[in-house]
Scaffold this motif. Structure first.
Motif, short mmCIF file in Angstrom:
data_model
loop_
_atom_site.label_atom_id
_atom_site.label_comp_id
_atom_site.label_asym_id
_atom_site.label_seq_id
_atom_site.Cartn_x
_atom_site.Cartn_y
_atom_site.Cartn_z
N ALA A 183 0.86 -1.18 0.00
CA ALA A 183 0.00 0.00 0.00
C ALA A 183 0.90 1.23 0.00
N PRO A 184 1.27 1.74 -1.18
CA PRO A 184 2.21 2.88 -1.22
C PRO A 184 1.75 4.06 -0.39
N GLY A 185 0.45 4.31 -0.35
CA GLY A 185 -0.05 5.44 0.44
C GLY A 185 0.26 5.29 1.91
N LEU A 186 0.08 4.08 2.45
CA LEU A 186 0.37 3.85 3.87
C LEU A 186 1.86 4.00 4.15
N LEU A 187 2.69 3.49 3.24
CA LEU A 187 4.13 3.56 3.47
C LEU A 187 4.63 4.99 3.39
N ALA A 188 4.11 5.74 2.43
CA ALA A 188 4.55 7.12 2.28
C ALA A 188 4.04 8.00 3.42
N ALA A 189 2.84 7.66 3.96
CA ALA A 189 2.26 8.47 5.03
C ALA A 189 2.90 8.22 6.37
N ASP A 190 3.63 7.11 6.50
CA ASP A 190 4.29 6.78 7.77
C ASP A 190 5.53 7.65 7.91
N ARG A 191 5.43 8.72 8.69
CA ARG A 191 6.50 9.71 8.77
C ARG A 191 7.54 9.41 9.85
N ARG A 192 7.50 8.21 10.36
CA ARG A 192 8.57 7.87 11.30
C ARG A 192 9.90 7.81 10.58
N THR A 250 10.53 -16.93 -6.53
CA THR A 250 10.25 -15.54 -6.18
C THR A 250 8.86 -15.43 -5.59
N VAL A 251 8.66 -14.36 -4.82
CA VAL A 251 7.37 -14.07 -4.21
C VAL A 251 6.81 -12.83 -4.89
N LEU A 252 5.54 -12.90 -5.26
CA LEU A 252 4.89 -11.80 -5.96
C LEU A 252 4.35 -10.79 -4.97
N LEU A 253 4.73 -9.53 -5.16
CA LEU A 253 4.18 -8.42 -4.38
C LEU A 253 3.08 -7.76 -5.20
N ARG A 254 1.90 -7.60 -4.59
CA ARG A 254 0.76 -7.05 -5.32
C ARG A 254 0.33 -5.72 -4.71
N LEU A 255 -0.38 -4.95 -5.49
CA LEU A 255 -0.89 -3.66 -5.04
C LEU A 255 -2.11 -3.86 -4.14
N CYS A 256 -2.14 -3.14 -3.04
CA CYS A 256 -3.32 -3.14 -2.17
C CYS A 256 -4.19 -1.96 -2.59
N ALA A 257 -5.26 -2.24 -3.32
CA ALA A 257 -6.10 -1.18 -3.87
C ALA A 257 -6.95 -0.51 -2.80
N ASP A 258 -7.32 -1.22 -1.75
CA ASP A 258 -8.18 -0.68 -0.70
C ASP A 258 -7.54 -0.97 0.66
#
Length: 891
Positions: A16-25, A197-205
């Motif tokens: 979830a790119p939004g969650l990772l980018a919003a984590d300001r730690r 390999t392990v597939l990383l997928r987008l978390c849309a919600d």
């Protein structure tokens, strides 16, 4: 990164790119991460390509949808997301930390003769003088002290480019000490392709997925380990106060309930939450433990009792006051409630909460003075209770448990069964014991004395408050023997009440009982006492054998109930099962399981990787002011579990089969310490290998800043993230951990995750060889007949699916359909027995439920459990416990 974004990545392989980018730690130190990220001048697409390359070196690939989402980020957000994504994945594999063994040129520079190496160290320690030539080589001006241990080290005799610590005491030394000669920096070769390999997928919600994951954890029917409860609390925390509505449904596992209710009360939730979820006094006690940051499983007493707000105390007393059978519930945990009474002050509120005050007066043996208002009120209250009497001014009660135990002790087994039938859960937990008392002859004579591996204590047969390896087993001593093959003449017999009793019992209990009933005596019984860590002990299983017809009848009733529950779930068009699931034990309780990369249930078997060379690894860091000396060791045994050798700090090489990287005796931050053992499988002549992590100086693992271990398959370089096949945390109050037992003849490993008892100082293989042999010998017999994931998958498939596809161990596919007139139990039995079936030809479309070992197939839209969820695509991932949750009554 430890928020919901990290949880989704670790548990569902969703980004979830939004969650990772919003984590300001604060992000991890730049030096720990590849510098390509965020430094590509060509813009975002080149940055995404660099991120893909780094992910591939860890064994991960991104889906097309995730790739497009990453390309839409700004350069700044891409840098933040990429760093945190890599940091989390590297931490999961153990690649975030620097791994520097004692011998930096390991395995080539490890001395062949450990005794000679030790003698040289002692000789230098006793005779070396800074103002004289070296006692070993005779060179002058080469002997200098190292910092901070001040041992005198000859720069000629000891190679500073190979040693990473003091050659004398093996403690880490200051990085700036002149003895440490810069060595060539090891560069792990990059890989053009990674086989698995392990597939990383987008978390849309992300919000919806977090809600779904939290709901699955709340609905789980088996106790969770602490790290999973922490994940649940984090998911609730980040959605507060909206997440309060998630707690409206019943929470089936008491420990999960307690942790969640305590967390919500701390956040300011209404006290009605306690009334809604706490149905017994024990539920309330668990909540109180959780409020004091203690174990809600009640296995460890809180280190100190914290005062509670007045409103919370009143809410707790009000809830207790409204409960039927309150005193009996308090007596289940008498000592714990006595301690809690000092916090709750129930007698101060005896007029408002008289039932609670009376129960605590009986619990504590308080003398009631009829000349005081308090005494008169409670004595009058006691007169209205049927099972309560007053003797010598004190309230006494005869409990349900005491009646059962007295009946068993006096040989009135049918009466005990009739009593237990009122409480089906208690009956099922004692079923194996009751069946033996009723149907199996017990030899006459005094009970044998047994020696418990892991403690050295001697106890009589059946004694000791212990819990078996997978689920509760009988603990009460057997009474008078019953007549073989027939129940007692009067009262109830276990088989007669079993069919009704199973209807309302949790699936984990049914699976545990099924394994207990069908396990024949003759091997070893493995027990895990209810302590803060899973310390074990074993005894020979010399119980009388049950008649075959009794075992078959009990097994039929238990299996029929599980199939009935599965049949109430939505039907499936097609199910996909993997025969390899027969090697995986189904979870009945995971409360003592440690966090691991591959989530195996204790007792499960997996093949040893095909490569001839394996590498065990250990890494830890000690807190400031405390020296922690951990040791990675391997004990070797022959086919009769006779000790055949070892590889540890006392023997760095065992032939051409085992090579140790050297013993580090301290692990200060920031470097910490790492130890490795290389295993050449083909060169070993023994049968069993038992890797062990020892805390040599008796410091428990939970005092570490960080600590983990695992193994790699044919690594490139010293530590190769792609080669990591298992990684597990060192946690809890344990000091000796046995993660697994390897059988070189069958090329399999059995997951143990067991802690041996430890007292004193200087823990090592030499002092624990007998205990390790007892662990290894007991593991197979203790888990051989437990319910497996294969059986759970067969129950779901036979009761729900019109067609079942089975993937054989050789990779071929077989197709099963229910025959005309074949009922569900017969179809399930045919599936479980892996009877001959025609080959399946065609694409695997339409699969709605899959249970696999390796998730290497695309199953869009399916619900799928996989031990190794490599590339399941858009499938909804399930945990092993989720398959059991569906077998809950009324689910």
């Amino acid at each position: 990164m430890n928020g919901s974004g990290e949880i989704l990545l670790r548990r569902r392989r969703l980004v979830a790119p939004g969650l990772l980018a919003a984590d300001r730690r604060l992000p991890p130190p730049v030096g720990k991460l590849p510098k390509r990220l965020g430094m590509v001048p060509a813009g975002v697409p080149s940055g995404v390509a660099a991120l893909e390359f780094e992910l591939l070196q860890l064994g991960f690939v991104v889906s097309g949808e995730l790739y497009r989402e990453l390309c839409g980020l700004s350069v700044t957000d891409l840098t933040i997301v990429g760093r945190r994504l890599l940091h989390s994945l590297r931490e999961e594999l153990g690649a975030n930390d620097s791994h520097v063994p004692l011998f930096r040129k390991f395995p080539e520079s490890v001395p062949a003769d450990t005794t000679d190496f030790y003698v040289r160290r002692v000789f230098a320690l006793l005779l070396q003088n800074p103002e004289r030539p070296c006692v070993s080589c005779g060179e002058s001006g080469t002997v200098h002290p190292v910092s901070p241990c001040a041992h005198l080290v000859c720069r000629t005799c000891w190679d500073g480019s190979d040693f990473s610590a003091c050659p004398i005491c093996h403690r880490r030394i200051d990085p700036g000490d002149p003895f440490l000669v810069p060595s060539e920096r090891e560069i792990t070769p990059t890989r053009d392709a990674v086989m698995s390999t392990v597939l990383l997928r987008l978390c849309a919600d992300p919000a919806g997925t977090c809600r779904e994951l939290a709901a699955e954890l709340l609905a789980r029917r088996t106790p969770m380990p602490p790290h999973e409860r922490a994940d649940l609390e984090r998911l609730l925390e980040e959605q507060w106060p909206r997440s309060l509505s998630w707690l409206s449904e019943p929470i089936p596992v008491k420990e999960t309930l307690a942790a969640v209710v305590a967390w919500a009360l701390r956040k300011g939730a209404d006290h009605e939450l306690l009334d809604r979820h706490a149905g017994t006094a024990t539920d309330v006690l668990r909540v109180l433990y959780a409020l004091m940051d203690a174990d809600p499983g009640l296995r460890v007493v809180p280190e100190r009792r914290r005062s509670l707000p007045r409103a919370v105390r009143r809410a707790v007393l009000a809830r207790l006051d409204a409960m039927p059978y309150l005193l009996e519930d308090l007596l289940r945990y008498r000592e714990q409630w006595k301690r809690m009474a000092e916090v709750l002050h129930p007698h101060e509120h005896h007029a408002r909460f008289p039932e609670a005050a009376l129960a605590f007066a009986a619990l504590r043996g308080t003398r009631l003075d009829p000349d005081t208002p308090f005494g008169r009120a409670l004595l009058a209250r006691a007169g209205g209770h049927r099972d309560v009497e007053v003797r010598d001014g004190r309230v006494r009660m005869r409990t349900f448990a005491s009646r059962v135990e007295q009946a068993l002790a006096e040989g009135r087994h049918a009466e005990a069964t009739a009593l237990l039938s009122r409480r089906p859960g208690e009956l099922l937990r004692r079923l194996s014991h009751l069946l033996r008392l009723t149907y199996a002859p017990v030899p006459s004579g005094p009970p044998p004395v047994r020696v418990m591996a892991g403690t050295g204590a001697r106890v009589k047969s059946g004694a000791g408050p212990a819990t078996p390896a997978v689920a509760p087993e009988e603990a009460a001593p057997p009474g008078a023997p019953g007549e073989a093959g027939a129940p007692a003449a009067s009262g109830a017999d276990p088989l007669g009440v079993l069919e009704k009793a199973v209807r309302g019992v949790a699936p984990g209990v049914l699976l545990a009982v099924l394994g207990q009933v069908r396990t024949p005596p003759g091997g070893a019984r493995l027990f895990l006492p209810r302590g803060g860590t899973a310390r074990m002990w074993t005894v020979p299983d010399d119980r009388p054998a049950l008649p075959d017809e009794v075992v078959l009848t009990a097994e039929r009733v238990l299996t029929a109930e599980l199939l009935r529950r599965a049949g109430e779930l939505p039907p499936l068009r097609r199910a996909l099962l993997d025969e390899g699931l027969a090697d995986l034990v189904a979870p009945t309780s995971e409360r003592t399981a440690g966090a691991a990369l591959v989530r195996l249930v204790r007792g499960s078997v997996q093949p040893i990787p095909k490569a001839d060379r394996l590498r065990f690894f250990l890494h830890w860091a000690e807190p400031p002011g405390t020296r922690v000396d951990l040791d990675l060791s391997v004990a070797v045994y022959d086919d009769g579990w006779r000790f055949a050798g070892l590889c540890d700090y006392t023997r760095l090489r065992l032939g051409n089969g085992l090579t140790h990287s050297g013993d580090l005796t301290s692990a200060p931050e920031p470097l910490g310490a790492s130890e490795f053992i290389d295993v050449n499988v083909r060169n070993l002549r023994a049968r069993y290998l038992v890797p062990v992590v020892f805390s040599y100086n008796d410091v428990p693992f939970d005092e570490l800043v960080r600590g983990f271990a695992g193994f790699m398959e044919r690594p490139r370089g010293l530590f190769d993230p792609v080669a990591v096949r298992q990684r597990f945390d060192l946690a809890g109050a344990a000091k000796i951990l046995v993660p697994l037992v390897a059988d070189l003849w069958t090329r399999t490993t059995r997951w143990a995750d067991l802690n041996l008892s430890a007292t004193g100082y200087g823990h090592n293989v030499a002092g624990s060889a007998d205990e390790l042999a007892a662990v290894g010998a007991a593991l197979e017999s203790a888990f051989e007949h437990r319910v497996t994931m294969w059986e759970v998958g067969c129950w779901h498939a036979a009761a729900r699916a019109a067609e079942v596809v089975v993937r054989r161990r050789d990779g071929s596919l077989a197709r099963y359909e229910r025959r005309p007139g074949e009922d569900v139990p017969d179809f399930a039995a045919r599936l479980a027995a892996r009877a001959d079936a025609p080959a399946f030809v065609g694409p695997l479309d339409g699969v709605e439920l899959a249970a696999l070992v390796s998730g290497d197939v695309e199953l869009p839209g399916a619900q799928a459990y996989a031990l190794y969820p490599h590339a399941l695509g858009e499938a909804r991932l399930l945990d092993a416990a989720d398959l059991l949750s569906g077998l809950t009554p009324g689910s």
